[in-house]
Design a protein around this motif. Structure first.
Motif, PDB file in Angstrom:
ATOM      1  N   ALA A  25      37.571 -16.037  -3.842  1.00 60.68           N
ATOM      2  CA  ALA A  25      38.865 -15.821  -4.255  1.00 60.68           C
ATOM      3  C   ALA A  25      39.632 -14.993  -3.404  1.00 60.68           C
ATOM      4  O   ALA A  25      39.415 -14.180  -2.510  1.00 60.68           O
ATOM      5  N   HIS A  27      44.055 -13.271  -2.829  1.00 62.57           N
ATOM      6  CA  HIS A  27      45.336 -13.233  -3.302  1.00 62.57           C
ATOM      7  C   HIS A  27      46.387 -13.777  -2.261  1.00 62.57           C
ATOM      8  O   HIS A  27      46.263 -13.535  -1.101  1.00 62.57           O
ATOM      9  N   THR A  37      46.884  -9.039  -9.256  1.00 63.57           N
ATOM     10  CA  THR A  37      45.991 -10.118  -9.772  1.00 63.57           C
ATOM     11  C   THR A  37      45.994 -10.921 -10.973  1.00 63.57           C
ATOM     12  O   THR A  37      45.779 -10.450 -11.950  1.00 63.57           O
ATOM     13  N   CYS A  42      46.498 -15.850  -7.361  1.00 59.49           N
ATOM     14  CA  CYS A  42      45.176 -16.175  -6.857  1.00 59.49           C
ATOM     15  C   CYS A  42      45.000 -17.561  -6.537  1.00 59.49           C
ATOM     16  O   CYS A  42      45.359 -18.659  -7.199  1.00 59.49           O
TER      17      CYS A  42
END
Length: 56
Positions: A25, A27, A37, A42
């Motif tokens: 994952a 950002h 978040t 994301c």
């Protein structure tokens, strides 16, 4: 999992296809620059691209 499915297993940085276990994952706008978040901020990147990006 949502982003992985949305991206169809493709890393947006290198445009190669990966299994979910080969991705991490990320950002899009890093936390260090005020990124939240949220699903919109994301994405899933392959391990190499995620570890190379490091807050850029």
């Amino acid at each position: 999992m949502v982003n992985y499915e949305r991206q169809k297993g493709v890393c947006p940085a290198c445009e190669k296809n990966y299994a979910i276990g080969e991705m991490e994952a990320d950002h899009i706008i890093p936390w260090s620059k005020g990124g939240k978040t949220t699903i919109e901020n994301c994405q899933m990147l392959c391990r190499l691209d995620n570890r190379t990006k490091s807050g850029k």
